[in-house]
Design an enzyme around this catalytic site. Structure first.
Site, mmCIF file in Angstrom:
data_model
loop_
_atom_site.group_PDB
_atom_site.id
_atom_site.type_symbol
_atom_site.label_atom_id
_atom_site.label_comp_id
_atom_site.label_asym_id
_atom_site.label_seq_id
_atom_site.Cartn_x
_atom_site.Cartn_y
_atom_site.Cartn_z
ATOM 1 N N GLU A 35 0.829 -1.214 0.000
ATOM 2 C CA GLU A 35 0.000 0.000 0.000
ATOM 3 C C GLU A 35 0.860 1.258 0.000
ATOM 4 O O GLU A 35 0.537 2.232 -0.666
ATOM 5 C CB GLU A 35 -0.945 0.017 1.209
ATOM 6 C CG GLU A 35 -2.069 -1.008 1.135
ATOM 7 C CD GLU A 35 -3.004 -0.783 -0.047
ATOM 8 O OE1 GLU A 35 -3.035 0.323 -0.613
ATOM 9 O OE2 GLU A 35 -3.707 -1.741 -0.418
ATOM 10 N N TYR A 118 -6.332 6.204 4.751
ATOM 11 C CA TYR A 118 -6.400 5.283 3.619
ATOM 12 C C TYR A 118 -5.650 3.974 3.912
ATOM 13 O O TYR A 118 -6.210 2.878 3.803
ATOM 14 C CB TYR A 118 -5.829 5.944 2.340
ATOM 15 C CG TYR A 118 -5.501 4.907 1.323
ATOM 16 C CD1 TYR A 118 -6.516 4.294 0.600
ATOM 17 C CD2 TYR A 118 -4.196 4.455 1.146
ATOM 18 C CE1 TYR A 118 -6.245 3.273 -0.287
ATOM 19 C CE2 TYR A 118 -3.905 3.439 0.262
ATOM 20 C CZ TYR A 118 -4.936 2.858 -0.458
ATOM 21 O OH TYR A 118 -4.663 1.835 -1.317
ATOM 22 N N ASP A 136 -8.746 6.115 -1.736
ATOM 23 C CA ASP A 136 -7.644 6.735 -2.476
ATOM 24 C C ASP A 136 -8.226 7.495 -3.675
ATOM 25 O O ASP A 136 -9.447 7.645 -3.801
ATOM 26 C CB ASP A 136 -6.605 5.676 -2.900
ATOM 27 C CG ASP A 136 -7.116 4.771 -4.006
ATOM 28 O OD1 ASP A 136 -8.333 4.824 -4.311
ATOM 29 O OD2 ASP A 136 -6.313 4.027 -4.582
#
Ligand code: SF4
Length: 351
Positions: A35, A118, A136
């Site tokens: 991520e 996020y 996102d």
């Protein structure tokens, strides 16, 4: 809320998801690495970095023990280097405060350096099956179009609205798949330009499509002004015994590229007049590099000093030869100049 949308998204994801290594694991560490790398980076570029990174640091322990210079070197070329520095700090905290086990609680994940809502949502949902949204840019675009949200998605109000919609939509049995489905749908189907509306399984429910506003959504607030900066680099070559060496500098200030290396840099440049012991070899072309809020243009001046430089006896400056380049992390712009203009020049002088 039309729960069919969630169902269709999950079905679409099952049929279309790309086969990526972080989709085959629920290890929070590996999901975290993927991520962070994928923020601001395309999957095609991020994949190789991910594979190299987890090969070198397969777990929290190995990352927590790494040096910052080593981690930045692994990150070279990816940009946004604070991501790498923050990961290292967070790994050390997980190692010391949590005995090396990734925290499973959303609020504890959120407290780690470099992890915002996020990333915390992505880790909590994918690794721990908790129903937190991961919002996102892709997700904001999809939701803004599907539900006709015309508040700027990069404003607090817009983000809040999208988060509310996501909280209603999220699948409580498969929150991780839901978050990944919507991100993947944004990356492959509801793309920023030329979205595949004609074949889209959600076109019947999409507000933007039904009202002909696909190219108007999402709305972006563009208030942030870009700063323009010009760097003048001095590349000083000399001979240390028989090897050609050049000075590099560690950027320690509170600025972009912190703790990475570049060259001595001047804001204004004055010629060395008629000093015959110093020779200007080359003035480079102009290199440009776009950061989020800065446009950097840089020029490099390569000088040869007949006696080994003594001017910059400061811990910031290091004299290195071409063989040591791979030990130091350079920003992409600097690396480009080294490969395109400095190395050919050194080669010419050595031949
Ligand atoms: S119809 Fe077009 S704009 Fe709407 S969700 Fe599908 S791809 Fe996106």
């Amino acid at each position: 809320m039309d729960m069919n949308i969630t169902k269709i998204l999950l079905e679409w994801y099952g049929d279309h998801k790309r086969d990526l290594p972080w989709r085959k694991t629920r290890d929070p560490y590996l999901i975290w690495v993927s991520e962070i790398i994928l923020q601001q980076t395309r999957v095609e570029q991020g994949l190789e970095y991910y594979l190299n990174f987890v090969d070198k640091y397969p777990d929290i322990r190995s990352l927590a023990r790494a040096s910052e210079q080593e981690v930045l070197k692994m990150w070279q070329g990816l940009g946004y280097y604070s991501r790498a520095r923050n990961m290292l700090s967070a790994a050390k905290i997980i190692f010391v405060d949590y005995g090396g086990t990734f925290p499973a609680d959303y609020n504890n994940i959120l407290k780690l350096k470099g992890i915002g809502q996020y990333t915390a949502g992505a880790i909590a949902s994918i690794a721990f099956n908790q129903p937190f949204p991961a919002m996102d840019g892709n997700v904001k675009r999809v939701i803004s179009r599907l539900f006709g949200v015309d508040t700027p998605v990069n404003s607090g109000k817009g983000a809040k609205r999208i988060n509310e919609i996501l909280l209603e939509m999220i699948d409580h049995h498969k929150p991780g798949d839901f978050n990944q489905a919507i991100m993947e749908f944004g990356a492959l189907n509801c793309k920023p330009k030329n979205p595949l509306c004609d074949t889209c399984p959600l076109s019947h429910a999409c507000q933007a499509h039904l009202s002909g506003r696909v190219d108007k959504l999402p709305v972006m607030d563009r208030k942030i002004k870009q700063k323009r900066r010009s760097f003048h680099y001095l590349v000083m070559l000399s001979k240390n015994k028989k090897e050609l060496v050049f000075m590099i500098r560690k950027r320690t200030g509170n600025d972009i590229w912190k703790n990475m290396y570049d060259f001595p840099e001047l804001e204004t440049f004055e010629s060395y007049k008629n000093n015959s012991r110093v020779k200007l070899i080359k003035t480079s072309s102009v290199y440009k590099h776009q950061l989020t809020h800065q446009l950097i243009s840089a020029k490099f001046y390569i000088y040869y000093f007949r006696s080994l430089f003594t001017v910059h006896r400061s811990p910031e400056y290091i004299a290195i030869g071409p063989g040591q380049l791979d030990q130091y992390p350079f920003p992409r712009l600097i690396d480009k100049f080294i490969q395109q203009e400095l190395m050919p020049e050194i080669k010419k002088m050595q031949d």
